[in-house]
Scaffold this motif. Structure first.
Motif, PDB file in Angstrom:
ATOM      1  N   MET A 107       0.840  -1.207   0.000  1.00  0.00           N
ATOM      2  CA  MET A 107       0.000   0.000   0.000  1.00  0.00           C
ATOM      3  C   MET A 107       0.872   1.252   0.000  1.00  0.00           C
ATOM      4  O   MET A 107       0.583   2.212  -0.718  1.00  0.00           O
ATOM      5  N   LEU A 108       1.945   1.242   0.785  1.00  0.00           N
ATOM      6  CA  LEU A 108       2.832   2.402   0.844  1.00  0.00           C
ATOM      7  C   LEU A 108       3.546   2.613  -0.493  1.00  0.00           C
ATOM      8  O   LEU A 108       3.680   3.747  -0.958  1.00  0.00           O
ATOM      9  N   ARG A 110       2.411   1.848  -3.432  1.00  0.00           N
ATOM     10  CA  ARG A 110       1.421   2.433  -4.354  1.00  0.00           C
ATOM     11  C   ARG A 110       1.173   3.904  -4.014  1.00  0.00           C
ATOM     12  O   ARG A 110       1.084   4.746  -4.911  1.00  0.00           O
ATOM     13  N   GLU A 111       1.067   4.212  -2.726  1.00  0.00           N
ATOM     14  CA  GLU A 111       0.848   5.606  -2.304  1.00  0.00           C
ATOM     15  C   GLU A 111       2.009   6.498  -2.749  1.00  0.00           C
ATOM     16  O   GLU A 111       1.799   7.627  -3.201  1.00  0.00           O
ATOM     17  N   ASP A 113       3.938   5.834  -5.214  1.00  0.00           N
ATOM     18  CA  ASP A 113       4.067   5.653  -6.657  1.00  0.00           C
ATOM     19  C   ASP A 113       5.516   5.345  -7.045  1.00  0.00           C
ATOM     20  O   ASP A 113       6.113   6.026  -7.870  1.00  0.00           O
TER      21      ASP A 113
END
Length: 193
Positions: A107-108, A110-111, A113
């Motif tokens: 998740m991190l 993706r956050e 990028d």
């Protein structure tokens, strides 16, 4: 001499002098100034002297604040750098709950990028690929004690990682110091798709 591209030293969790006396001599002999173009450090340097030493190794040094670094240090909580075709995220890892959790790290990533997420805190080195992203934890270069390591035994194998970045390809070398005092190297390659 072979062209390895841009060499990136990835290390962290030194905890000097609180949990470890020094970087192992066999590793110190390998950390030659100006052989690498970048240093990425996951934090817990615990002193300015350690930062100065990293700055002697390479012209581009990125450090994030670990949970044992001074709260007022100038190091950010997270940082993003571009090396070759890769966008690399750098965090200490104490912010990820549960610590070292693959889903939370995903998740991190993706956050932020990023193509590659470098994190520490667990003192266990790992190199994993998931969902087209790479997750690297260099472990602790000093082998600093951690109650999280080896099922709670606290034993930590000293380790660091060297990345050779050539455009859209990365060769990842993981260096570990065995209990017998020998340097062991494993290699992983990945290409940005």
């Amino acid at each position: 001499m072979a062209n390895f591209g841009e060499l990136v030293l990835v290390l962290g969790d030194l905890h000097l002098p609180h949990r470890a006396a020094a970087i192992p001599p066999k590793f110190m002999r390998m950390l030659v100034p100006n052989k690498m173009q970048h240093v990425l450090c996951t934090g817990n340097l615990t002193s300015k002297d350690r930062h100065d030493h990293l700055r002697d190794l390479a012209p581009n040094v990125s450090v994030v604040r670990g949970d044992f670094d001074e709260a007022d240090s100038a190091f950010p909580e997270r940082k993003t750098v571009r090396i070759g075709d890769f966008k690399i995220g750098l965090i200490h890892g104490h912010q990820v709950i549960p610590w070292g959790d693959e889903e939370s790290l995903g998740m991190l990533a993706r956050e932020m990028d990023v193509d590659i997420l470098v994190s520490g805190h667990t003192h266990n080195n790992t190199v994993k690929q998931k969902d087209g992203k790479w997750f690297i934890n260099p472990g602790s270069i000093t082998g600093a004690f951690s109650p999280l390591a080896n099922g709670g035994s606290g034993e930590v194998t000293p380790s660091f990682i060297l990345l050779a970045v050539q455009g859209s390809k990365v060769v990842c070398f993981c260096y570990e110091l065995s209990k017998e005092g020998e340097v062991e190297v494993s290699k992983t390659e990945f290409t940005k798709g």
